[in-house]
Write a protein that holds these residues in place. Structure first.
Motif, PDB file in Angstrom:
ATOM      1  N   TYR A   1      -2.198   2.108   6.428  1.00 57.09           N
ATOM      2  CA  TYR A   1      -1.660   0.756   6.596  1.00 57.09           C
ATOM      3  C   TYR A   1      -0.639   0.482   5.492  1.00 57.09           C
ATOM      4  CZ  TYR A   1      -5.320  -0.134  10.001  1.00 57.09           C
ATOM      5  OH  TYR A   1      -6.116  -0.073  11.106  1.00 57.09           O
ATOM      6  N   PRO A   2       0.477  -0.173   5.826  1.00 58.91           N
ATOM      7  CA  PRO A   2       1.502  -0.418   4.802  1.00 58.91           C
ATOM      8  C   PRO A   2       1.203  -1.607   3.904  1.00 58.91           C
ATOM      9  CG  PRO A   2       2.253  -1.251   6.922  1.00 58.91           C
ATOM     10  CD  PRO A   2       0.936  -0.549   7.174  1.00 58.91           C
ATOM     11  N   VAL A   3       0.380  -2.534   4.405  1.00 57.61           N
ATOM     12  CA  VAL A   3       0.138  -3.783   3.679  1.00 57.61           C
ATOM     13  C   VAL A   3      -1.337  -4.148   3.777  1.00 57.61           C
ATOM     14  CG1 VAL A   3       0.634  -6.268   3.554  1.00 57.61           C
ATOM     15  CG2 VAL A   3       2.475  -4.649   4.082  1.00 57.61           C
ATOM     16  N   PHE A   4      -1.899  -4.611   2.669  1.00 54.49           N
ATOM     17  CA  PHE A   4      -3.232  -5.197   2.630  1.00 54.49           C
ATOM     18  C   PHE A   4      -3.031  -6.679   2.348  1.00 54.49           C
ATOM     19  CE2 PHE A   4      -7.031  -6.734   0.567  1.00 54.49           C
ATOM     20  CZ  PHE A   4      -8.086  -6.050   1.158  1.00 54.49           C
TER      21      PHE A   4
ATOM     22  N   TRP B   1     -11.922  -3.813  -3.483  1.00 52.90           N
ATOM     23  CA  TRP B   1     -11.315  -2.570  -3.975  1.00 52.90           C
ATOM     24  C   TRP B   1     -11.590  -1.409  -3.021  1.00 52.90           C
ATOM     25  CZ3 TRP B   1      -7.805   0.072  -5.924  1.00 52.90           C
ATOM     26  CH2 TRP B   1      -7.980   1.323  -6.511  1.00 52.90           C
ATOM     27  N   LEU B   2     -12.817  -1.314  -2.515  1.00 54.94           N
ATOM     28  CA  LEU B   2     -13.140  -0.256  -1.568  1.00 54.94           C
ATOM     29  C   LEU B   2     -12.299  -0.375  -0.298  1.00 54.94           C
ATOM     30  CD1 LEU B   2     -17.049  -0.112  -1.830  1.00 54.94           C
ATOM     31  CD2 LEU B   2     -15.406   1.544  -2.739  1.00 54.94           C
ATOM     32  N   LEU B   3     -12.076  -1.591   0.164  1.00 50.19           N
ATOM     33  CA  LEU B   3     -11.303  -1.783   1.384  1.00 50.19           C
ATOM     34  C   LEU B   3      -9.812  -1.546   1.157  1.00 50.19           C
ATOM     35  CD1 LEU B   3     -13.117  -4.819   3.027  1.00 50.19           C
ATOM     36  CD2 LEU B   3     -13.320  -2.384   3.563  1.00 50.19           C
ATOM     37  N   ILE B   4      -9.316  -1.861  -0.025  1.00 50.33           N
ATOM     38  CA  ILE B   4      -7.925  -1.536  -0.355  1.00 50.33           C
ATOM     39  C   ILE B   4      -7.718  -0.026  -0.281  1.00 50.33           C
ATOM     40  CG2 ILE B   4      -6.226  -1.481  -2.220  1.00 50.33           C
ATOM     41  CD1 ILE B   4      -7.370  -4.233  -3.106  1.00 50.33           C
ATOM     42  N   GLN B   5      -8.664   0.727  -0.862  1.00 49.83           N
ATOM     43  CA  GLN B   5      -8.565   2.193  -0.815  1.00 49.83           C
ATOM     44  C   GLN B   5      -8.664   2.699   0.622  1.00 49.83           C
ATOM     45  OE1 GLN B   5     -10.654   4.279  -4.338  1.00 49.83           O
ATOM     46  NE2 GLN B   5     -11.743   2.333  -4.141  1.00 49.83           N
ATOM     47  N   ARG B   6      -9.539   2.104   1.393  1.00 54.53           N
ATOM     48  CA  ARG B   6      -9.709   2.521   2.784  1.00 54.53           C
ATOM     49  C   ARG B   6      -8.430   2.264   3.583  1.00 54.53           C
ATOM     50  NH1 ARG B   6     -14.541   2.745   6.124  1.00 54.53           N
ATOM     51  NH2 ARG B   6     -13.935   2.793   8.330  1.00 54.53           N
ATOM     52  N   ALA B   7      -7.852   1.075   3.383  1.00 53.30           N
ATOM     53  CA  ALA B   7      -6.635   0.717   4.113  1.00 53.30           C
ATOM     54  C   ALA B   7      -5.488   1.667   3.769  1.00 53.30           C
ATOM     55  CB  ALA B   7      -6.244  -0.723   3.797  1.00 53.30           C
ATOM     56  N   LYS B   8      -5.371   2.009   2.493  1.00 51.54           N
ATOM     57  CA  LYS B   8      -4.308   2.933   2.085  1.00 51.54           C
ATOM     58  C   LYS B   8      -4.539   4.313   2.683  1.00 51.54           C
ATOM     59  CE  LYS B   8      -1.839   4.911  -1.816  1.00 51.54           C
ATOM     60  NZ  LYS B   8      -0.541   4.738  -1.106  1.00 51.54           N
ATOM     61  N   ALA B   9      -5.765   4.782   2.650  1.00 51.70           N
ATOM     62  CA  ALA B   9      -6.087   6.107   3.182  1.00 51.70           C
ATOM     63  C   ALA B   9      -5.802   6.181   4.681  1.00 51.70           C
ATOM     64  CB  ALA B   9      -7.545   6.446   2.891  1.00 51.70           C
TER      65      ALA B   9
ATOM     66  N   LEU C   1       0.805  -1.214   0.000  1.00 52.69           N
ATOM     67  CA  LEU C   1       0.000   0.000   0.000  1.00 52.69           C
ATOM     68  C   LEU C   1       0.842   1.269   0.000  1.00 52.69           C
ATOM     69  CD1 LEU C   1      -2.822  -0.986   2.519  1.00 52.69           C
ATOM     70  CD2 LEU C   1      -2.866  -1.091   0.019  1.00 52.69           C
ATOM     71  N   VAL C   2       2.152   1.128   0.034  1.00 52.41           N
ATOM     72  CA  VAL C   2       3.016   2.305  -0.035  1.00 52.41           C
ATOM     73  C   VAL C   2       3.012   2.897  -1.444  1.00 52.41           C
ATOM     74  CG1 VAL C   2       5.391   3.133   0.243  1.00 52.41           C
ATOM     75  CG2 VAL C   2       4.465   1.445   1.843  1.00 52.41           C
ATOM     76  N   GLN C   3       2.817   2.056  -2.437  1.00 53.39           N
ATOM     77  CA  GLN C   3       2.787   2.529  -3.821  1.00 53.39           C
ATOM     78  C   GLN C   3       1.540   3.374  -4.080  1.00 53.39           C
ATOM     79  OE1 GLN C   3       2.114  -0.704  -6.709  1.00 53.39           O
ATOM     80  NE2 GLN C   3       1.379  -1.999  -5.031  1.00 53.39           N
ATOM     81  N   PRO C   4       1.565   4.230  -5.089  1.00 53.10           N
ATOM     82  CA  PRO C   4       0.395   5.075  -5.386  1.00 53.10           C
ATOM     83  C   PRO C   4      -0.838   4.235  -5.716  1.00 53.10           C
ATOM     84  CG  PRO C   4       2.341   5.833  -6.576  1.00 53.10           C
ATOM     85  CD  PRO C   4       2.699   4.513  -5.983  1.00 53.10           C
TER      86      PRO C   4
ATOM     87  N   PHE D   1      -7.296 -18.008  -8.292  1.00 55.34           N
ATOM     88  CA  PHE D   1      -7.493 -17.261  -9.537  1.00 55.34           C
ATOM     89  C   PHE D   1      -8.177 -15.928  -9.252  1.00 55.34           C
ATOM     90  CE2 PHE D   1     -10.141 -16.115 -13.229  1.00 55.34           C
ATOM     91  CZ  PHE D   1      -9.123 -15.893 -14.142  1.00 55.34           C
ATOM     92  N   PHE D   2      -9.181 -15.952  -8.378  1.00 56.65           N
ATOM     93  CA  PHE D   2      -9.871 -14.709  -8.032  1.00 56.65           C
ATOM     94  C   PHE D   2      -8.918 -13.742  -7.332  1.00 56.65           C
ATOM     95  CE2 PHE D   2     -11.980 -12.263  -4.667  1.00 56.65           C
ATOM     96  CZ  PHE D   2     -12.825 -11.474  -5.432  1.00 56.65           C
ATOM     97  N   LYS D   3      -8.184 -14.230  -6.349  1.00 58.49           N
ATOM     98  CA  LYS D   3      -7.313 -13.353  -5.569  1.00 58.49           C
ATOM     99  C   LYS D   3      -6.163 -12.795  -6.396  1.00 58.49           C
ATOM    100  CE  LYS D   3      -8.219 -15.487  -1.049  1.00 58.49           C
ATOM    101  NZ  LYS D   3      -7.604 -16.076   0.153  1.00 58.49           N
ATOM    102  N   SER D   4      -5.601 -13.618  -7.267  1.00 57.25           N
ATOM    103  CA  SER D   4      -4.418 -13.192  -8.023  1.00 57.25           C
ATOM    104  C   SER D   4      -4.736 -12.100  -9.037  1.00 57.25           C
ATOM    105  CB  SER D   4      -3.788 -14.387  -8.734  1.00 57.25           C
ATOM    106  OG  SER D   4      -4.656 -14.903  -9.731  1.00 57.25           O
ATOM    107  N   ARG D   5      -6.007 -11.936  -9.410  1.00 56.51           N
ATOM    108  CA  ARG D   5      -6.362 -10.894 -10.376  1.00 56.51           C
ATOM    109  C   ARG D   5      -6.160  -9.490  -9.817  1.00 56.51           C
ATOM    110  NH1 ARG D   5     -12.177 -12.030 -12.634  1.00 56.51           N
ATOM    111  NH2 ARG D   5     -12.557 -12.331 -10.401  1.00 56.51           N
ATOM    112  N   PHE D   6      -6.027  -9.399  -8.492  1.00 59.52           N
ATOM    113  CA  PHE D   6      -5.740  -8.108  -7.880  1.00 59.52           C
ATOM    114  C   PHE D   6      -4.238  -7.807  -7.921  1.00 59.52           C
ATOM    115  CE2 PHE D   6      -9.869  -9.123  -6.222  1.00 59.52           C
ATOM    116  CZ  PHE D   6     -10.501  -7.906  -6.070  1.00 59.52           C
ATOM    117  N   CYS D   7      -3.496  -8.663  -8.625  1.00 64.37           N
ATOM    118  CA  CYS D   7      -2.047  -8.479  -8.791  1.00 64.37           C
ATOM    119  C   CYS D   7      -1.364  -8.384  -7.430  1.00 64.37           C
ATOM    120  CB  CYS D   7      -1.721  -7.261  -9.641  1.00 64.37           C
ATOM    121  SG  CYS D   7      -0.038  -7.285 -10.327  1.00 64.37           S
ATOM    122  N   SER D   8      -1.808  -9.215  -6.507  1.00 58.01           N
ATOM    123  CA  SER D   8      -1.218  -9.210  -5.177  1.00 58.01           C
ATOM    124  C   SER D   8       0.178  -9.813  -5.223  1.00 58.01           C
ATOM    125  CB  SER D   8      -2.090 -10.038  -4.225  1.00 58.01           C
ATOM    126  OG  SER D   8      -3.426  -9.582  -4.240  1.00 58.01           O
ATOM    127  N   GLY D   9       1.017  -9.357  -4.317  1.00 63.31           N
ATOM    128  CA  GLY D   9       2.289 -10.028  -4.126  1.00 63.31           C
ATOM    129  C   GLY D   9       2.054 -11.336  -3.398  1.00 63.31           C
TER     130      GLY D   9
END
Length: 343
Positions: A281-284, A270-278, A153-156, A296-304
């Motif tokens: 939090y450093p990591v979701f 997606w809403l929670l990712i934005q909330r966590a970044k705002a 979540l440090v990235q833009p 397959f579902f989770k990896s589409r978010f390009c997660s590490g």
């Protein structure tokens, strides 16, 4: 080094707060509530160098029909995916040679205590980042590699969005245009109903957990646990999830996909990712990358992809008990009859 039981809640929680490896799963109320609801005896060990604690290890012991088991965490899979060791706050600042020396002493003291308990089956699953388990391997334990998905979540936010699969972005756009509403709540009623249904499915190798367990946790950590509900314009539920919000933002307990005209689960995440970044939090973390049907579902978010380690040992009695649990006892039609922490 010396190993002893820690019975002071304030000392325990202060150590967890100061450790980069300490998560909500490790906090005192969390481990005591878990022990009470699962029927295990909690062994909250501290490993000391002189008067200074260098590591905590919440272990759970139970003897059933003569079969002794020792876990951290208890076999609850996604409910508590990992616990294990909590090194001190200074552990990561040490030079490699000193870290290895500390781990050797930790493994030595803990192994001596495990030998004294002599469990037929042992499993310790460590948190992501604590992956050097060589000291346990050299003492005869077996190691297993586990995986979990994370987003930096440090990235833009634009970089996070750009990393999503194109079809995923399209689904999220459509859901956003549909005017859906996200509600943060402490009411777990609808969430628990969905989770109970999920855990009773044949492919879930996990005992179902009582509603009272979740209620006790939410009562203990109202600022760090939340239930989120996503509603469409007609007020119909389109998605729900429980989160942990402490040090890192954990997409913790998700419900099965709810039949809806919109991509509720995708938009909710997606809403929670934005909330966590705002909220800084450093990591979701979308917990778990060990189930092919969900990956397959989770990896589409390009997660590490992060790894975490399990160390385990078993004798012939433990191997037989493991087979009986996975092959017979954990079948949905038997769960409510034989697993003691089912509602």
């Amino acid at each position: 080094m010396a190993l002893e039981l820690v019975n002071d809640r304030e000392i325990w929680d202060a150590f967890v707060d100061a450790s980069p490896y300490g998560l909500l799963f490790h906090k005192w109320d969390y481990i005591t509530v878990t022990a009470r609801h699962t029927g295990y005896r909690l062994l909250p060990y501290g490993i000391y160098r002189g008067d200074e604690p260098v590591c905590l290890a919440p272990l759970y012991f139970r003897s059933t029909h003569g079969v002794k088991t020792l876990f951290s965490p208890p076999p609850m899979q996604a409910v508590i995916p990992y616990q294990g060791l909590i090194p001190s706050g200074e552990f990561d600042t040490l030079k490699q040679s000193k870290r290895e020396g500390v781990m050797d002493l930790i493994a030595s003291d803990l192994s001596a205590e495990i030998d004294a308990i002599s469990p037929h089956y042992l499993s310790l699953t460590f948190v992501p980042g604590l992956v050097d388990v060589r000291q346990f391997l050299w003492r005869g334990y077996t190691a297993k590699v586990r995986y979990t998905y994370t987003i930096d979540l440090v990235q833009p936010v634009e970089a996070i969005w750009g990393g999503f699969h194109s079809k995923l972005r399209s689904k999220i756009w459509k859901a956003e245009e549909a005017g859906m509403d996200l509600v943060r709540s402490r009411d777990i009623s609808a969430l628990y109903t969905s989770i109970a249904e999920r855990f009773s499915q044949p492919d879930m190798n996990i005992p179902m957990i009582s509603r009272r367990y979740f209620e006790d946790l939410f009562r203990a950590y109202p600022d760090h646990l939340a239930a989120y509900y996503l509603y469409d314009r007609e007020g119909a539920l389109a998605g729900t999830v429980a989160t942990q919000e402490y040090k890192r933002f954990l997409f913790w307990m998700g419900a099965p996909r709810i039949e809806s005209a919109h991509a509720g689960n995708e938009y909710l995440q997606w809403l929670l990712i934005q909330r966590a970044k705002a909220e800084g939090y450093p990591v979701f973390e979308n917990i778990g990358a060990n189930t092919p049907d969900l990956n397959f579902f989770k990896s589409r978010f390009c997660s590490g992809l992060e790894i975490y380690m399990e160390v385990c040992s078993r004798d012939m009695v433990g191997a037989l008990a493991e087979w009986a649990y996975s092959s017979i006892i954990n079948k949905p039609w038997l769960k409510r009859k034989v697993v003691p922490f089912i509602e």
